[in-house]
Design a protein around this motif. Structure first.
Motif, PDB file in Angstrom:
ATOM      1  N   LYS A 122       0.820  -1.211   0.000  1.00 28.69           N
ATOM      2  CA  LYS A 122       0.000   0.000   0.000  1.00 28.69           C
ATOM      3  C   LYS A 122       0.859   1.269   0.000  1.00 28.69           C
ATOM      4  CE  LYS A 122      -4.314  -1.741   1.906  1.00 28.69           C
ATOM      5  NZ  LYS A 122      -5.404  -1.494   2.860  1.00 28.69           N
ATOM      6  N   TYR A 123       1.993   1.181  -0.684  1.00 31.76           N
ATOM      7  CA  TYR A 123       2.868   2.360  -0.778  1.00 31.76           C
ATOM      8  C   TYR A 123       2.126   3.524  -1.434  1.00 31.76           C
ATOM      9  CZ  TYR A 123       7.157   5.054  -1.704  1.00 31.76           C
ATOM     10  OH  TYR A 123       8.124   6.016  -1.742  1.00 31.76           O
ATOM     11  N   TRP A 124       1.332   3.224  -2.449  1.00 27.97           N
ATOM     12  CA  TRP A 124       0.570   4.267  -3.146  1.00 27.97           C
ATOM     13  C   TRP A 124      -0.361   5.013  -2.181  1.00 27.97           C
ATOM     14  CZ3 TRP A 124      -4.734   4.449  -3.320  1.00 27.97           C
ATOM     15  CH2 TRP A 124      -5.418   3.288  -2.868  1.00 27.97           C
ATOM     16  N   GLU A 125      -0.898   4.271  -1.220  1.00 28.32           N
ATOM     17  CA  GLU A 125      -1.797   4.886  -0.247  1.00 28.32           C
ATOM     18  C   GLU A 125      -1.026   5.821   0.690  1.00 28.32           C
ATOM     19  OE1 GLU A 125      -4.307   2.909   3.155  1.00 28.32           O
ATOM     20  OE2 GLU A 125      -5.214   2.445   1.202  1.00 28.32           O
ATOM     21  N   PHE A 126       0.173   5.381   1.096  1.00 28.62           N
ATOM     22  CA  PHE A 126       1.037   6.238   1.922  1.00 28.62           C
ATOM     23  C   PHE A 126       1.380   7.510   1.148  1.00 28.62           C
ATOM     24  CE2 PHE A 126       5.237   7.703   3.282  1.00 28.62           C
ATOM     25  CZ  PHE A 126       5.068   7.788   4.646  1.00 28.62           C
ATOM     26  N   MET A 127       1.680   7.367  -0.157  1.00 31.24           N
ATOM     27  CA  MET A 127       1.972   8.529  -0.999  1.00 31.24           C
ATOM     28  C   MET A 127       0.775   9.478  -1.054  1.00 31.24           C
ATOM     29  SD  MET A 127       4.089   7.096  -4.275  1.00 31.24           S
ATOM     30  CE  MET A 127       5.875   7.263  -4.302  1.00 31.24           C
ATOM     31  N   ASN A 128      -0.395   8.922  -1.175  1.00 30.00           N
ATOM     32  CA  ASN A 128      -1.608   9.734  -1.212  1.00 30.00           C
ATOM     33  C   ASN A 128      -1.769  10.553   0.064  1.00 30.00           C
ATOM     34  OD1 ASN A 128      -3.134   9.944  -3.494  1.00 30.00           O
ATOM     35  ND2 ASN A 128      -4.486   8.231  -3.042  1.00 30.00           N
ATOM     36  N   ASN A 129      -1.554   9.892   1.190  1.00 34.96           N
ATOM     37  CA  ASN A 129      -1.742  10.549   2.486  1.00 34.96           C
ATOM     38  C   ASN A 129      -0.679  11.604   2.766  1.00 34.96           C
ATOM     39  OD1 ASN A 129      -3.988   8.962   3.042  1.00 34.96           O
ATOM     40  ND2 ASN A 129      -2.785   7.386   4.094  1.00 34.96           N
ATOM     41  N   HIS A 130       0.482  11.480   2.115  1.00 32.10           N
ATOM     42  CA  HIS A 130       1.587  12.399   2.380  1.00 32.10           C
ATOM     43  C   HIS A 130       2.044  13.117   1.104  1.00 32.10           C
ATOM     44  CE1 HIS A 130       1.686   9.434   5.656  1.00 32.10           C
ATOM     45  NE2 HIS A 130       2.225  10.385   6.401  1.00 32.10           N
ATOM     46  N   TYR A 131       1.116  13.315   0.201  1.00 33.64           N
ATOM     47  CA  TYR A 131       1.495  13.870  -1.109  1.00 33.64           C
ATOM     48  C   TYR A 131       2.158  15.244  -1.002  1.00 33.64           C
ATOM     49  CZ  TYR A 131      -2.457  17.115  -1.150  1.00 33.64           C
ATOM     50  OH  TYR A 131      -3.327  18.133  -0.859  1.00 33.64           O
ATOM     51  N   SER A 132       1.693  16.088  -0.048  1.00 33.62           N
ATOM     52  CA  SER A 132       2.280  17.431   0.070  1.00 33.62           C
ATOM     53  C   SER A 132       3.727  17.363   0.532  1.00 33.62           C
ATOM     54  CB  SER A 132       1.456  18.293   1.021  1.00 33.62           C
ATOM     55  OG  SER A 132       1.473  17.751   2.330  1.00 33.62           O
ATOM     56  N   LEU A 133       4.057  16.390   1.391  1.00 32.47           N
ATOM     57  CA  LEU A 133       5.427  16.239   1.877  1.00 32.47           C
ATOM     58  C   LEU A 133       6.335  15.742   0.754  1.00 32.47           C
ATOM     59  CD1 LEU A 133       7.140  16.572   4.406  1.00 32.47           C
ATOM     60  CD2 LEU A 133       6.661  14.202   4.972  1.00 32.47           C
ATOM     61  N   TYR A 134       5.842  14.773  -0.050  1.00 36.92           N
ATOM     62  CA  TYR A 134       6.601  14.314  -1.225  1.00 36.92           C
ATOM     63  C   TYR A 134       6.879  15.482  -2.169  1.00 36.92           C
ATOM     64  CZ  TYR A 134       6.301   9.261  -0.405  1.00 36.92           C
ATOM     65  OH  TYR A 134       6.464   7.983   0.088  1.00 36.92           O
ATOM     66  N   THR A 135       5.847  16.276  -2.418  1.00 28.92           N
ATOM     67  CA  THR A 135       5.991  17.398  -3.345  1.00 28.92           C
ATOM     68  C   THR A 135       7.024  18.400  -2.846  1.00 28.92           C
ATOM     69  OG1 THR A 135       3.676  17.122  -3.983  1.00 28.92           O
ATOM     70  CG2 THR A 135       4.745  19.186  -4.609  1.00 28.92           C
ATOM     71  N   LYS A 136       6.989  18.701  -1.538  1.00 29.37           N
ATOM     72  CA  LYS A 136       7.947  19.647  -0.971  1.00 29.37           C
ATOM     73  C   LYS A 136       9.367  19.095  -1.060  1.00 29.37           C
ATOM     74  CE  LYS A 136       6.073  23.483   0.187  1.00 29.37           C
ATOM     75  NZ  LYS A 136       6.568  24.726  -0.442  1.00 29.37           N
ATOM     76  N   TYR A 137       9.502  17.806  -0.833  1.00 30.88           N
ATOM     77  CA  TYR A 137      10.843  17.223  -0.930  1.00 30.88           C
ATOM     78  C   TYR A 137      11.376  17.355  -2.357  1.00 30.88           C
ATOM     79  CZ  TYR A 137      14.724  13.996  -0.974  1.00 30.88           C
ATOM     80  OH  TYR A 137      15.980  13.463  -1.129  1.00 30.88           O
ATOM     81  N   VAL A 138      10.565  17.000  -3.330  1.00 30.79           N
ATOM     82  CA  VAL A 138      10.983  17.081  -4.736  1.00 30.79           C
ATOM     83  C   VAL A 138      11.309  18.529  -5.105  1.00 30.79           C
ATOM     84  CG1 VAL A 138      10.207  16.797  -7.127  1.00 30.79           C
ATOM     85  CG2 VAL A 138       9.708  15.018  -5.430  1.00 30.79           C
ATOM     86  N   GLU A 139      10.517  19.455  -4.610  1.00 31.87           N
ATOM     87  CA  GLU A 139      10.698  20.868  -4.960  1.00 31.87           C
ATOM     88  C   GLU A 139      11.953  21.471  -4.338  1.00 31.87           C
ATOM     89  OE1 GLU A 139       8.272  25.124  -4.612  1.00 31.87           O
ATOM     90  OE2 GLU A 139       7.535  23.341  -3.573  1.00 31.87           O
ATOM     91  N   LEU A 140      12.233  21.139  -3.078  1.00 38.82           N
ATOM     92  CA  LEU A 140      13.242  21.881  -2.326  1.00 38.82           C
ATOM     93  C   LEU A 140      14.594  21.194  -2.197  1.00 38.82           C
ATOM     94  CD1 LEU A 140      10.949  23.203   0.544  1.00 38.82           C
ATOM     95  CD2 LEU A 140      11.770  24.462  -1.448  1.00 38.82           C
TER      96      LEU A 140
END
Length: 429
Positions: A348-366
């Motif tokens: 259920k990695y995709w589900e974890f990504m869904n729940n933390h999508y803003s944190l993933y996005t910030k990591y990729v951005e910064l």
């Protein structure tokens, strides 16, 4: 050069006739006429007290007849000075029982030490008028001015604390005071109007009075202005109050995280703060960055704190805070959390990504993209099902507004011979 006393006259709202006497006192001081200076200052003091009585309501436990006589005498040019002096020395009366019960209020709610000082300055006034043996010098004048600056706001019918609280209440009542009127003159009166014994009760009542019930905006603005006066004693007492009011303190820290450095927390209290309290705040990362900036967390505990806080996925929008976080290894903690401890081998990695999508996005951005990050994202969004829709949409928006980050991602993918994920359409434009 303008005297400190002259500045004090301007900053305080005295009756016009009292203000003129204070100004004359300053003029005489500059002319080295110290007896005249002290006499004019003393008369200004008594006129101020007289006007306060004349404009006040009778204290509850003060006989109506005596109050009427006092007002009458204050209107008499031959009696007013002696009458207001006597009134300032009047103490409360009690029935003598144990415990005693007050039977008559004083005219002014002040302590006996202040009454003793008033009596002392009456004697010095007599030295000026009757040419007695005591010589009036510059030090007498300056000491009397200090007495005025320290105590005049305390000598009121209600007591200095209550009088100042009423002024604050009126200031925040928009039917009396415009929103753009400066509150700093009232803040400057706190030191002279409120005693050390009263100060904690004063803060409690003050913030109750200025609250608009909907949020803490009035309190936060007022606290900031009080701290900016740079009065260590007042700030220390205010901090003490804030530490006793957890809701107000939390609201203030959210807006002004730097105050945490002034709270004087011990190491155990700091640990408890990031362990138990910070998570309920709206500005978690801003507060945490402030703690790191001020070296409040021991070096050996920073990794532990970061690992706990990273899961709150409330990353800062402030560039300075991001710099502090990244320089303390927060980016590595994010990477471990998002791509190692949680990874594509989990069902259920995709589900974890869904729940933390803003944190993933910030990591990729910064943060600079690691090869493993690009690989995992390409694989995840190369799937036809069980894909994190929220993260896909968020990365689409990021790459649309940040072309350099999109190019960094594409270059990494090409270098590793990865197929750009079809789920993220912007990568194929």
């Amino acid at each position: 050069m303008k005297l400190k006393f002259e500045t004090w006259i301007v900053e305080n709202h005295f009756p016009e006739n009292a203000k003129n006497l204070f100004k004359t006192s300053a003029d005489c001081y500059k002319a080295q006429a110290y007896s005249a200076s002290l006499l004019m200052g003393y008369l200004g003091f008594l006129v101020t007290l007289k006007e306060r009585v004349m404009s006040a309501e009778k204290p509850n436990l003060f006989p109506a007849g005596l109050w009427k006589n006092l007002i009458t005498n204050l209107k008499n040019e031959d009696k007013w000075e002696e009458s207001i002096f006597d009134a300032s020395l009047q103490q409360e009366k009690t029935d003598g029982a144990k415990p005693s019960k007050r039977t008559q209020d004083p005219v002014f709610v002040i302590n006996d030490n202040l009454r003793t000082q008033i009596r002392y300055w009456k004697d010095r006034r007599n030295d000026c008028v009757h040419n007695k043996d005591n010589i009036i010098t510059i030090s007498h004048v300056e000491t009397f001015w200090t007495f005025l600056e320290s105590n005049l706001q305390k000598i009121t019918i209600e007591g200095g604390k209550i009088t100042l609280l009423n002024k604050f209440k009126k200031h925040y009542d928009r039917s009396y005071t415009a929103a753009n009127e400066d509150v700093k003159p009232l803040i400057k009166q706190i030191r002279s109007a409120v005693t050390k014994l009263e100060i904690q009760d004063f803060w409690r009542q003050l913030f109750d009075d200025v609250s608009d019930l909907w949020d803490y905006s009035n309190e936060i603005s007022l606290i900031t202005k009080i701290i900016k006066t740079n009065d260590p004693e007042i700030t220390e007492s205010l901090i003490s109050h804030l530490k006793s009011d957890e809701k107000l303190l939390k609201a203030y820290i959210n807006e002004h995280p730097s105050i945490i450095a002034l709270l004087g927390y011990t190491k155990p209290e700091i640990r408890n703060f990031w362990n138990k309290k910070i998570g309920s705040m709206t500005n978690v990362m801003g507060v945490y960055a402030s703690m790191l900036r001020n070296n409040l967390i021991p070096a050996e505990q920073i990794m532990e704190a970061s690992e706990k806080l990273v899961y709150l996925y409330k990353y800062t929008e402030n560039a300075d805070d991001h710099y502090i976080l990244s320089s303390h290894g927060f980016g590595e903690v994010m990477y471990e959390c998002l791509f190692v401890k949680n990874n594509s081998s989990q069902r259920k990695y995709w589900e974890f990504m869904n729940n933390h999508y803003s944190l993933y996005t910030k990591y990729v951005e910064l943060y600079e993209l690691k090869d493993e990050v690009v690989k995992i994202l390409c694989e995840e969004f190369g799937k036809t099902e069980w894909v994190s829709y929220f993260l896909k949409e968020s990365l689409e928006r990021l790459f649309t507004r940040n072309l350099s980050k999109m190019n960094e991602f594409k270059q990494k993918a090409v270098k590793m011979n990865l197929i750009l994920p079809p789920q993220i359409a912007i990568l194929h434009c």
